[in-house]
Every structure is written in C-alpha cells, then in structure tokens.
Design a protein around this motif. Structure first.
Motif, PDB file in Angstrom:
ATOM      1  N   MET A 325       0.618  -1.568  -0.157  1.00  0.00           N
ATOM      2  CA  MET A 325       0.252  -0.412   0.115  1.00  0.00           C
ATOM      3  C   MET A 325       0.462   1.014   0.257  1.00  0.00           C
ATOM      4  SD  MET A 325      -3.791  -1.079   2.122  1.00  0.00           S
ATOM      5  CE  MET A 325      -4.016  -0.274   1.578  1.00  0.00           C
ATOM      6  N   ILE A 326      -0.044   2.810  -0.124  1.00  0.00           N
ATOM      7  CA  ILE A 326       1.068   3.494  -0.605  1.00  0.00           C
ATOM      8  C   ILE A 326       1.825   4.000   0.790  1.00  0.00           C
ATOM      9  CG2 ILE A 326      -0.791   4.878   0.003  1.00  0.00           C
ATOM     10  CD1 ILE A 326       2.444   5.758  -2.798  1.00  0.00           C
ATOM     11  N   ASN A 327       1.162   4.032   2.341  1.00  0.00           N
ATOM     12  CA  ASN A 327       1.461   4.516   2.940  1.00  0.00           C
ATOM     13  C   ASN A 327       0.710   3.268   4.725  1.00  0.00           C
ATOM     14  OD1 ASN A 327      -0.836   6.107   3.241  1.00  0.00           O
ATOM     15  ND2 ASN A 327      -0.217   7.021   2.956  1.00  0.00           N
ATOM     16  N   ALA A 328       1.441   4.049   5.553  1.00  0.00           N
ATOM     17  CA  ALA A 328       0.886   3.461   6.945  1.00  0.00           C
ATOM     18  C   ALA A 328      -0.283   3.787   7.711  1.00  0.00           C
ATOM     19  CB  ALA A 328       1.598   4.240   7.967  1.00  0.00           C
ATOM     20  N   ARG A 329      -0.472   5.473   6.864  1.00  0.00           N
ATOM     21  CA  ARG A 329      -2.011   5.827   7.264  1.00  0.00           C
ATOM     22  C   ARG A 329      -3.337   4.084   6.619  1.00  0.00           C
ATOM     23  NH1 ARG A 329      -1.019   9.609   5.469  1.00  0.00           N
ATOM     24  NH2 ARG A 329      -2.392   9.898   3.344  1.00  0.00           N
ATOM     25  N   GLY A 330      -2.718   3.977   4.970  1.00  0.00           N
ATOM     26  CA  GLY A 330      -3.892   3.965   4.791  1.00  0.00           C
ATOM     27  C   GLY A 330      -3.752   1.977   4.610  1.00  0.00           C
ATOM     28  N   ARG A 331      -2.857   1.830   5.349  1.00  0.00           N
ATOM     29  CA  ARG A 331      -2.401   0.194   5.614  1.00  0.00           C
ATOM     30  C   ARG A 331      -3.329  -0.047   7.014  1.00  0.00           C
ATOM     31  NH1 ARG A 331       2.856  -2.449   6.984  1.00  0.00           N
ATOM     32  NH2 ARG A 331       2.755  -1.646   8.218  1.00  0.00           N
ATOM     33  N   GLU A 332      -3.165   1.391   7.761  1.00  0.00           N
ATOM     34  CA  GLU A 332      -4.077   1.073   9.445  1.00  0.00           C
ATOM     35  C   GLU A 332      -5.771   1.422   9.021  1.00  0.00           C
ATOM     36  OE1 GLU A 332      -2.564   4.420  10.984  1.00  0.00           O
ATOM     37  OE2 GLU A 332      -0.076   3.199  11.556  1.00  0.00           O
ATOM     38  N   ARG A 333      -6.235   2.036   8.033  1.00  0.00           N
ATOM     39  CA  ARG A 333      -7.489   2.022   8.160  1.00  0.00           C
ATOM     40  C   ARG A 333      -7.681   0.993   7.639  1.00  0.00           C
ATOM     41  NH1 ARG A 333     -11.025   3.698   3.397  1.00  0.00           N
ATOM     42  NH2 ARG A 333     -12.695   4.081   4.595  1.00  0.00           N
ATOM     43  N   VAL A 334      -7.183   0.110   6.282  1.00  0.00           N
ATOM     44  CA  VAL A 334      -7.435  -1.749   5.503  1.00  0.00           C
ATOM     45  C   VAL A 334      -7.592  -2.489   6.900  1.00  0.00           C
ATOM     46  CG1 VAL A 334      -7.328  -2.610   4.590  1.00  0.00           C
ATOM     47  CG2 VAL A 334      -6.495  -0.667   3.758  1.00  0.00           C
ATOM     48  N   GLU A 335      -6.921  -2.205   7.746  1.00  0.00           N
ATOM     49  CA  GLU A 335      -7.018  -2.715   9.151  1.00  0.00           C
ATOM     50  C   GLU A 335      -7.922  -2.951  10.336  1.00  0.00           C
ATOM     51  OE1 GLU A 335      -2.170  -4.052  10.173  1.00  0.00           O
ATOM     52  OE2 GLU A 335      -3.113  -1.922  10.849  1.00  0.00           O
ATOM     53  N   SER A 336      -8.594  -1.183  10.266  1.00  0.00           N
ATOM     54  CA  SER A 336      -9.561  -1.238  11.156  1.00  0.00           C
ATOM     55  C   SER A 336     -11.060  -1.518  10.736  1.00  0.00           C
ATOM     56  CB  SER A 336      -9.352   0.660  11.276  1.00  0.00           C
ATOM     57  OG  SER A 336      -9.912   0.854   9.801  1.00  0.00           O
ATOM     58  N   VAL A 338     -11.002  -4.759   8.687  1.00  0.00           N
ATOM     59  CA  VAL A 338     -11.239  -5.577   8.547  1.00  0.00           C
ATOM     60  C   VAL A 338     -11.326  -5.887  10.053  1.00  0.00           C
ATOM     61  CG1 VAL A 338     -10.329  -8.005   8.547  1.00  0.00           C
ATOM     62  CG2 VAL A 338      -9.448  -6.268   6.700  1.00  0.00           C
ATOM     63  N   ALA A 339     -11.293  -5.597  10.657  1.00  0.00           N
ATOM     64  CA  ALA A 339     -11.585  -5.628  12.793  1.00  0.00           C
ATOM     65  C   ALA A 339     -13.078  -5.150  12.440  1.00  0.00           C
ATOM     66  CB  ALA A 339     -10.623  -4.840  12.864  1.00  0.00           C
ATOM     67  N   ASP A 340     -13.395  -3.851  11.804  1.00  0.00           N
ATOM     68  CA  ASP A 340     -15.055  -3.911  12.137  1.00  0.00           C
ATOM     69  C   ASP A 340     -15.432  -4.705  11.129  1.00  0.00           C
ATOM     70  OD1 ASP A 340     -16.822  -1.754  12.641  1.00  0.00           O
ATOM     71  OD2 ASP A 340     -16.943  -2.289  10.112  1.00  0.00           O
ATOM     72  N   ALA A 341     -15.301  -5.308  10.098  1.00  0.00           N
ATOM     73  CA  ALA A 341     -16.294  -6.554   9.799  1.00  0.00           C
ATOM     74  C   ALA A 341     -16.107  -7.939  10.640  1.00  0.00           C
ATOM     75  CB  ALA A 341     -15.669  -6.490   8.024  1.00  0.00           C
ATOM     76  N   ALA A 346     -18.211 -11.850   9.901  1.00  0.00           N
ATOM     77  CA  ALA A 346     -17.541 -11.323   8.994  1.00  0.00           C
ATOM     78  C   ALA A 346     -16.605 -12.681   9.315  1.00  0.00           C
ATOM     79  CB  ALA A 346     -16.893 -10.523   8.245  1.00  0.00           C
ATOM     80  N   LYS A 347     -16.605 -13.755   7.824  1.00  0.00           N
ATOM     81  CA  LYS A 347     -15.536 -14.678   8.420  1.00  0.00           C
ATOM     82  C   LYS A 347     -14.546 -14.256   7.178  1.00  0.00           C
ATOM     83  CE  LYS A 347     -14.904 -19.418   7.311  1.00  0.00           C
ATOM     84  NZ  LYS A 347     -15.725 -20.926   6.718  1.00  0.00           N
ATOM     85  N   VAL A 348     -13.339 -14.737   8.042  1.00  0.00           N
ATOM     86  CA  VAL A 348     -11.768 -14.238   6.782  1.00  0.00           C
ATOM     87  C   VAL A 348     -11.884 -15.548   5.932  1.00  0.00           C
ATOM     88  CG1 VAL A 348      -9.590 -13.659   6.868  1.00  0.00           C
ATOM     89  CG2 VAL A 348     -11.395 -11.936   8.843  1.00  0.00           C
ATOM     90  N   PRO A 373     -22.223  -8.413   6.853  1.00  0.00           N
ATOM     91  CA  PRO A 373     -23.142  -7.310   6.915  1.00  0.00           C
ATOM     92  C   PRO A 373     -23.106  -6.859   6.419  1.00  0.00           C
ATOM     93  CG  PRO A 373     -22.070  -8.333   8.972  1.00  0.00           C
ATOM     94  CD  PRO A 373     -21.364  -8.767   7.968  1.00  0.00           C
ATOM     95  N   GLU A 374     -23.771  -5.437   6.109  1.00  0.00           N
ATOM     96  CA  GLU A 374     -24.138  -4.344   5.069  1.00  0.00           C
ATOM     97  C   GLU A 374     -24.341  -3.205   5.666  1.00  0.00           C
ATOM     98  OE1 GLU A 374     -25.083  -2.911   1.215  1.00  0.00           O
ATOM     99  OE2 GLU A 374     -25.177  -4.791   1.826  1.00  0.00           O
ATOM    100  N   ALA A 375     -24.371  -3.309   7.482  1.00  0.00           N
ATOM    101  CA  ALA A 375     -24.051  -2.403   8.358  1.00  0.00           C
ATOM    102  C   ALA A 375     -22.764  -1.949   8.783  1.00  0.00           C
ATOM    103  CB  ALA A 375     -24.935  -2.582   9.293  1.00  0.00           C
ATOM    104  N   THR A 376     -20.733  -3.072   7.885  1.00  0.00           N
ATOM    105  CA  THR A 376     -20.261  -2.540   7.994  1.00  0.00           C
ATOM    106  C   THR A 376     -19.532  -1.597   7.491  1.00  0.00           C
ATOM    107  OG1 THR A 376     -19.519  -4.806   6.778  1.00  0.00           O
ATOM    108  CG2 THR A 376     -19.363  -5.605   8.793  1.00  0.00           C
ATOM    109  N   ARG A 377     -18.819  -1.216   8.350  1.00  0.00           N
ATOM    110  CA  ARG A 377     -17.955   0.041   7.377  1.00  0.00           C
ATOM    111  C   ARG A 377     -17.632  -0.690   5.753  1.00  0.00           C
ATOM    112  NH1 ARG A 377     -13.244   1.394  10.858  1.00  0.00           N
ATOM    113  NH2 ARG A 377     -13.501   2.902   9.022  1.00  0.00           N
ATOM    114  N   VAL A 378     -16.990  -0.958   5.911  1.00  0.00           N
ATOM    115  CA  VAL A 378     -16.027  -1.871   4.544  1.00  0.00           C
ATOM    116  C   VAL A 378     -17.489  -1.940   3.483  1.00  0.00           C
ATOM    117  CG1 VAL A 378     -16.478  -4.343   4.812  1.00  0.00           C
ATOM    118  CG2 VAL A 378     -14.676  -3.238   3.399  1.00  0.00           C
TER     119      VAL A 378
END
Length: 479
Positions: A325-336, A338-341, A346-348, A373-378
């Motif tokens: 990914m381009i930077n740490a900020r973007g990766r941290e957002r992706v991690e959040s 996934v954690a929310d889902a 949600a199943k990984v 679920p539809e209510a997740t942030r992702v």
C-alpha cells in the motif's frame, strides 16, 4: 532520482525559491528515494503568471498545430516507458507490469487528444429570417489548475494535460507529492516537443497550500481534481468564491452483481484480478461483491483461492503480483475496516493481516471476507485497499437496492449470461460507468467519470475535451 527535474515553470526546471523540499518514500522499503521542491507563494505566482502570459497565444494556435505538438509529446513518451515505469514503481509500489501498462495508457491520452484538437466542432443554425445567421463556437475556457492523486501517477495527469492542451488551455498541474515523477516526465517531453513556454507548468508541495493559492487566483478559470470525496467538497467550496468551472473525479465504492446464471469461478477470478490490482487502491476497484445465494459458495472459494495465489513483494521483482500500500495511514485504515467486519460476524477466507515475511514496507495481505453484513464500515466506506467483502442476495431488486444504497456512483459491474438480466442491471445501477462481464473500464476513447458524490464531468473520449471549452453564440445580420 529527481536530479534533472524540479518545479517546471515557464519552460524551465528549477528549485523552490526558499529551497524547501519534500521527501519521497518507497512504500516497499520505507526508504527515502529522493526529494522534490516544496513550492511557496512566490513559486506559485510565477507559475500563474507564466500560464496567464501564454494563454492568449496558445488559445489562438490552430488546432492542427496543437495536434502536431501533442503527437510529438506522445512519440517522445513512447521512448521513455521503461525508465518512467521503473520510477513509478519506486514511488507507489505497483508491480512493474502494471506500471508499464499505466504509462502506455497515459500515452494513449496524448495520442487521442492529438486527434480531438482538430475536431472541436461548433454548429450553425438558420436564422428566423433570411438576413441572419446563428453560429455556436467553442473557445478555450482559459488557464487550468489541475490536481491529481498518487494512485495512478501517469494516467491521471495525462487525462487532464492532454485534454486541456488540445482545447487550447494553459495548465498549472499539481501532481501528488508522493508520486511526482510521471508529471515531470510529461513536462520534459512537452519541452522537448516544442510546447511554448508557460503552456504547461508543474508544481509540487503541500496540497492544501497549493490548492488554496491557485484557486484563489483570478488567472485560473477552470479547476480539475482527481481525489477523495472530502477533498472534492473542499475544492468545490474554494471554487465557489470565484465561480470557477470545475470537474471532479472522486472516490467510488463499486458494487459487483453476480447473478445466478453467471459462471461463479470465472467471475471470481476476474473479480480478484481487478480487486487486487494496485493493492485495491483504484477508484473504480470492485469493492462490494453481491453474489446470488445459489452460487455464493463456489464464488467465495474461488475468490479466496485467487487471493492466496498472489505474491507480495517489491514491484521491481518480476515475480511480484501484488505490491505494498502507499503508506502506513492507508494500511492502518484497512486494518480497522477488517477488524470492524470481523466484529460484526464476517468470516476471513484469505489474508486479514500484515504478512509476517516483511519487516519493512506497507504490505497487507490480499483479503477476502465472506458473509459481510451490510452495516459494516467496509460495505459503506470506500476501502481503497486489498479487501474483498462478499455478501449474498436472493432477488434482482434486492441486489440493485443494496448496490445503489451508498452516496458513491463511479462504477459498477455485472456478471450474467443473460442479455436481459445484464441490460436490466446496467440500466438500474446508479453509476457513471458499468462493466458487464468485463472489469477493465478505462481507456482513452471512453468518457470516465461518476455521479452522486463520485463527482461530475468526464475525462477521455469525445466528451472529455468539452470540460475545457466554453460555448459562444454569435448572431450575425447581413447588411
């Protein structure tokens, strides 16, 4: 890496007046690969002055001459593909094959608009009496401020530069400070092709400072941005004070509808190839996968298998199929996201973490989530990362309703072997672009853009040049 470049103002390369610089970081290694100038107010005023001074003569240059210059730029750029693509990889991390493909697509923009420069058609109407003639002409809107994002550092600037120059507008371009090299290469090719001084200017620096300064200037008559929705709203507010012409290509959250009559495995492989391109950091990336319940299981399994087969690494390694990914900020957002889902059930199925084999670089595993679920942030926020959330549906109306339920409207995708279903779905999706059984939407000849909060205006194709032109009507009475 940038020794031969800098600010490009009035046909000259130079450093910032106050000598300030910004570091550029390789996202695969987190190492500094060079610095670029940090333009200050004096630099920006000089770029504005250059664009203003060149505006009249460039607008008066016949379309055939502008066409020849654009063709020369295109021809020069074809000699630079290998070196320019390697520089792009160092800046944004995408695999070298993707970088080469992008640079060639950027060249296509100059090639296309070399033709469009000669085809700016007005029209004539008969008057209401025999003594009058009504004519509609198109004229350049004037100097343009163009702002582009980091994720496609060649294609995004090319769309704006090529169309603006073809229309007869001068340009002050602000590329991303994270991925500036392609814009430098374009400016150098334009200089060598004989583009008059001041017609194209390139400045780098702090985005908010530059956008405020350029847009506030009475020199600028039109603004074009490719960026996020929040930035687009801010730019629109800045443009309001001067009633600037504006075109926006903003974020997306593209739904994918996979109907019961589609081949689930073939669809999943196509979706995975598109989803994980540039590590999912693509505005038209498929990012919500709605699959009919009857084929949901084989689709999800094939998607996960495709994600696990991708090879992470430096884009310069020919074995790499997915970069960082381009930077740490973007990766941290992706991690959040996934954690929310996962917290919502949600199943990984694949990925879901930073890869253990890398201790440097902004890498994140290509991730497939099922039963999201539809209510997740992702499912509601643009993920802009390597996450593929899958959900199932039962009916056509349910799928369309969920697909259209976000404020985004850039792109959407449909998989179906039924012509009737495909047409109904394409018509029903509230987006600017639809791919049916195909996910490669962008090319020079098509109008690229979205609706709703994904922006307005179009780039590319016959329509793209219209955003840089004003219509003028003349009524002439014969005496």
């Amino acid at each position: 890496m940038y020794e031969n470049y800098g600010l490009f103002i009035d046909g000259q390369w130079r450093e910032a007046r106050d000598k300030r610089v910004i570091a550029v970081i390789d996202p695969a290694t987190e190492e500094r690969i060079g610095v670029v100038p940090h333009a200050g107010p004096q630099d920006l005023d000089e770029a504005l002055r250059a664009a203003a001074d060149a505006a009249s003569s460039w607008a008066a240059t016949p379309g055939w001459e502008r066409s020849k210059l654009l063709r020369r730029i295109s021809d020069d750029l074809r000699q630079r593909v290998e070196a320019a693509a390697a520089m792009m990889v160092r800046e944004c991390g995408k695999p070298l094959a993707e970088a080469k493909g992008e640079f060639l697509a950027a060249i296509d923009q100059f090639d296309w608009y070399a033709d469009e420069a000669r085809r700016i058609f007005g029209h004539t109407l008969a008057g209401r009496d025999g003594g009058t003639k009504l004519t509609v002409q198109y004229r350049p809107v004037g100097p343009v401020a163009a702002f582009t994002a980091w994720n496609f550092p060649a294609l995004l600037p090319a769309r704006k530069i090529a169309a603006a120059l073809a229309a007869g507008c001068t340009v002050v371009l602000k590329p991303s400070e994270e991925t500036p090299s392609s814009a430098f290469v374009f400016a150098d090719a334009a200089r060598k092709a004989g583009l008059p001084d001041g017609v194209l200017n390139v400045v780098t620096g702090e985005p908010a400072e530059i956008s405020r300064h350029l847009i506030a200037s009475p020199v600028i008559r039109k603004v074009s941005l490719t960026g996020s929705v929040p930035v687009g709203k801010l730019i629109m507010k800045l443009c309001a004070d001067g009633l600037k012409r504006l075109s926006l290509e903003l974020g997306g959250h593209a739904p994918v509808l996979v109907f019961a009559d589609a081949d689930p495995v073939a669809a999943a492989k196509a979706c995975a190839a598109a989803k994980f391109r540039n590590s999912g950091q693509v505005c038209i990336s498929p990012s919500r996968f709605y699959v009919h319940a009857s084929i949901h299981a084989p689709f999800a399994a094939a998607m996960a298998e495709s994600a696990k087969a991708l090879r992470l690494g430096s884009g310069l390694d020919p074995q790499t199929t997915c970069g960082p990914m381009i930077n740490a900020r973007g990766r941290e957002r992706v991690e959040s996201l996934v954690a929310d889902a996962v917290s919502h059930g949600a199943k990984v199925l694949a990925g879901g973490a930073r890869p253990s084999e890398f201790n440097r670089g902004f890498f994140y595993q290509p991730t497939v989530l099922d039963m999201v679920p539809e209510a997740t942030r992702v499912m509601r926020e643009e993920p802009f990362g390597p996450i593929a959330p899958i959900a199932s549906f039962e009916s056509f109306d349910e799928a369309i309703g969920r697909a259209n339920a976000t404020p985004f409207g850039l792109a959407g995708y449909v998989f179906s072997s039924s012509l009737s279903t495909a047409n109904r779905a394409a018509d029903a999706l509230d987006v600017g672009m639809v791919g049916v059984n195909d996910m490669m939407l962008a090319s020079a000849e098509i109008p690229f853009g979205g609706v709703k909060e994904s922006g307005f205006g179009r780039e590319g194709g016959q329509l793209g040049i219209l955003d840089y032109l004003e219509a003028r009507y003349v009524k002439m009475r014969h005496t």
